[in-house]
Design a protein around this motif. Sequence first.
Motif, PDB file in Angstrom:
ATOM      1  N   HIS A  28       0.836  -1.204   0.000  1.00  0.00           N
ATOM      2  CA  HIS A  28       0.000   0.000   0.000  1.00  0.00           C
ATOM      3  C   HIS A  28       0.872   1.255   0.000  1.00  0.00           C
ATOM      4  CE1 HIS A  28      -3.537   2.419   0.902  1.00  0.00           C
ATOM      5  NE2 HIS A  28      -2.807   3.047   1.792  1.00  0.00           N
ATOM      6  N   GLN A  29       1.895   1.233   0.821  1.00  0.00           N
ATOM      7  CA  GLN A  29       2.791   2.393   0.922  1.00  0.00           C
ATOM      8  C   GLN A  29       3.492   2.660  -0.415  1.00  0.00           C
ATOM      9  OE1 GLN A  29       2.615   4.352   3.256  1.00  0.00           O
ATOM     10  NE2 GLN A  29       4.488   5.573   3.344  1.00  0.00           N
ATOM     11  N   PHE A  30       3.785   1.587  -1.157  1.00  0.00           N
ATOM     12  CA  PHE A  30       4.435   1.732  -2.468  1.00  0.00           C
ATOM     13  C   PHE A  30       3.424   2.043  -3.580  1.00  0.00           C
ATOM     14  CE2 PHE A  30       9.019   0.813  -2.573  1.00  0.00           C
ATOM     15  CZ  PHE A  30       9.231   0.531  -1.232  1.00  0.00           C
ATOM     16  N   GLY A  31       2.165   2.170  -3.215  1.00  0.00           N
ATOM     17  CA  GLY A  31       1.170   2.602  -4.202  1.00  0.00           C
ATOM     18  C   GLY A  31       0.667   1.506  -5.110  1.00  0.00           C
ATOM     19  N   VAL A  32       0.857   0.236  -4.706  1.00  0.00           N
ATOM     20  CA  VAL A  32       0.331  -0.839  -5.552  1.00  0.00           C
ATOM     21  C   VAL A  32      -0.846  -1.516  -4.846  1.00  0.00           C
ATOM     22  CG1 VAL A  32       2.644  -1.211  -6.494  1.00  0.00           C
ATOM     23  CG2 VAL A  32       1.808  -2.748  -4.757  1.00  0.00           C
ATOM     24  N   TYR A  33      -1.673  -2.192  -5.631  1.00  0.00           N
ATOM     25  CA  TYR A  33      -2.858  -2.861  -5.089  1.00  0.00           C
ATOM     26  C   TYR A  33      -2.439  -4.222  -4.541  1.00  0.00           C
ATOM     27  CZ  TYR A  33      -7.462  -4.969  -4.827  1.00  0.00           C
ATOM     28  OH  TYR A  33      -8.586  -5.586  -4.369  1.00  0.00           O
ATOM     29  N   GLY A  34      -2.573  -4.412  -3.225  1.00  0.00           N
ATOM     30  CA  GLY A  34      -2.094  -5.631  -2.579  1.00  0.00           C
ATOM     31  C   GLY A  34      -3.185  -6.674  -2.391  1.00  0.00           C
ATOM     32  N   MET A  35      -2.811  -7.948  -2.610  1.00  0.00           N
ATOM     33  CA  MET A  35      -3.729  -9.070  -2.379  1.00  0.00           C
ATOM     34  C   MET A  35      -3.000 -10.121  -1.544  1.00  0.00           C
ATOM     35  SD  MET A  35      -5.062  -9.395  -6.283  1.00  0.00           S
ATOM     36  CE  MET A  35      -3.462  -8.980  -6.948  1.00  0.00           C
ATOM     37  N   SER A  36      -3.770 -11.013  -0.897  1.00  0.00           N
ATOM     38  CA  SER A  36      -3.120 -12.000  -0.034  1.00  0.00           C
ATOM     39  C   SER A  36      -3.751 -13.374  -0.164  1.00  0.00           C
ATOM     40  CB  SER A  36      -3.205 -11.549   1.427  1.00  0.00           C
ATOM     41  OG  SER A  36      -4.544 -11.326   1.797  1.00  0.00           O
ATOM     42  N   VAL A  37      -2.877 -14.384  -0.249  1.00  0.00           N
ATOM     43  CA  VAL A  37      -3.286 -15.785  -0.141  1.00  0.00           C
ATOM     44  C   VAL A  37      -2.696 -16.296   1.161  1.00  0.00           C
ATOM     45  CG1 VAL A  37      -2.826 -18.087  -1.079  1.00  0.00           C
ATOM     46  CG2 VAL A  37      -3.557 -16.240  -2.610  1.00  0.00           C
ATOM     47  N   LEU A  38      -3.547 -16.684   2.092  1.00  0.00           N
ATOM     48  CA  LEU A  38      -3.073 -17.084   3.427  1.00  0.00           C
ATOM     49  C   LEU A  38      -2.684 -18.558   3.466  1.00  0.00           C
ATOM     50  CD1 LEU A  38      -5.356 -15.246   5.998  1.00  0.00           C
ATOM     51  CD2 LEU A  38      -3.113 -14.689   5.146  1.00  0.00           C
ATOM     52  N   THR A  39      -1.523 -18.805   4.045  1.00  0.00           N
ATOM     53  CA  THR A  39      -1.032 -20.185   4.170  1.00  0.00           C
ATOM     54  C   THR A  39      -1.147 -20.704   5.595  1.00  0.00           C
ATOM     55  OG1 THR A  39       1.134 -19.264   4.610  1.00  0.00           O
ATOM     56  CG2 THR A  39       0.659 -19.877   2.327  1.00  0.00           C
ATOM     57  N   GLN A  60      -7.661 -20.175  -3.004  1.00  0.00           N
ATOM     58  CA  GLN A  60      -7.394 -18.729  -2.953  1.00  0.00           C
ATOM     59  C   GLN A  60      -6.583 -18.291  -4.178  1.00  0.00           C
ATOM     60  OE1 GLN A  60      -6.069 -17.274   1.150  1.00  0.00           O
ATOM     61  NE2 GLN A  60      -5.942 -19.493   1.393  1.00  0.00           N
ATOM     62  N   LEU A  61      -5.589 -19.105  -4.556  1.00  0.00           N
ATOM     63  CA  LEU A  61      -4.772 -18.768  -5.738  1.00  0.00           C
ATOM     64  C   LEU A  61      -5.649 -18.697  -6.983  1.00  0.00           C
ATOM     65  CD1 LEU A  61      -1.698 -21.058  -4.945  1.00  0.00           C
ATOM     66  CD2 LEU A  61      -1.636 -18.558  -5.091  1.00  0.00           C
TER      67      LEU A  61
END
Length: 318
Positions: free
Chosen positions: A33-44, A68-69
């Motif tokens: 977020h700080q780098f200005g990109v849209y973040g997504m997460s796959v939880l392991t 999730q992937l």
Amino acid sequence: MRTARGHVVRALTIAGSDSGGGAGIQADLKTMHQFGVYGMSVLTALTAQNTMGVQGIFDVSPEFVRQQLDSVWSDIGVDALKTGMLANSKIIGTVAAFLREVRAANVVVDPVMVAKGGSPLLAEEAVQSMRDELLPLATVVTPNLPEAEVLCGFEIRSSHDLHRACEHIAAMGPQTVVLKGGHTPPRSIDSDLSSPDNGLAVDLVYSGGTFTYFASGRVKSDKTHGTGCTFSSAITSMLAQGQSVLESIASAKAFIFAAVAGAADWDIGEGHGPTDHTAAVPDKFTPEAGRFYLYRAGEWSTRSRPLDGSIGNRPSDK
Ligand SMILES: Nc1ncnc2c1ncn2[C@@H]1O[C@H](COP(=O)(O)OP(=O)(O)O)[C@@H](O)[C@H]1O
Ligand SMILES: Cc1ncc(COP(=O)(O)O)c(N)n1
């Protein structure tokens, strides 16, 4: 932020959750977020964790990791991704098979094995899968010193060993190896630059047969929970934006320095507190392979290439 082709830049973390918010997917998403990109997460995996340590771990099933992937890829798409805590060999196998299937590009592997407090985050049986299945798919792999020792199967005691470890890990298939020097070495290392008392945090980068060195001051702070996660997410964010590997590593290095410095007086928790993910994102910097770079007072400066692959000169004496 948009790519040259006009779409919003998308980055993914495949990692564990840190309930304390300083490491794992929380650190990753904050950094993206700080780098200005849209973040997504796959939880392991889910961890019950705070600045004192890890109190519990709950692994996600490989099938649900796969689901999730599929969800992320089938609808949204990914410009760059990182892996963090992968917990066990079944999850590594699932992730690696998926990344091969979709021919994922810009893959950053942070080979997370042990939390700073000593709790294992990867089963011992999974190290071989990490070597055989995941590392060949990596654009960049970012081991810390103890992780490099486990991957290599030998102890790193000298600057010669540091270089040998990079070459050894590169032979496992990743395009670029970043051997992080932030970790206090488990034992004294005979080189100026990698010793914990020389005031520098030096990361050794090995790519295409060439060593490049990125150093910054070593912040005197125990607020280093999640440094590795934050660093690899910064690299991922820059790769997602289309920056080169060396540019991405330089930005990540400057960012993690600012993030550690920014949190040095924070009062989050009683133990190893998190870094400051609101630190300023540094200006883009384009390094030349084979040189030694020092980040100081918000600027990069360079030294000539260390001779004979040894890390001989002390760039702290400008
Ligand atoms: N006290 C510190 N001051 C400045 N940089 C640091 C400090 N500790 C770690 N770093 C940097 O943070 C990044 C992550 O390194 P490290 O802490 O070794 O990873 P890990 O969290 O995987 O153990 C590296 O770029 C390293 O040089
Ligand atoms: C869920 C999770 N993932 C990774 C780490 C490693 O943290 P660090 O970046 O300090 O090595 C952690 N403590 N917890």
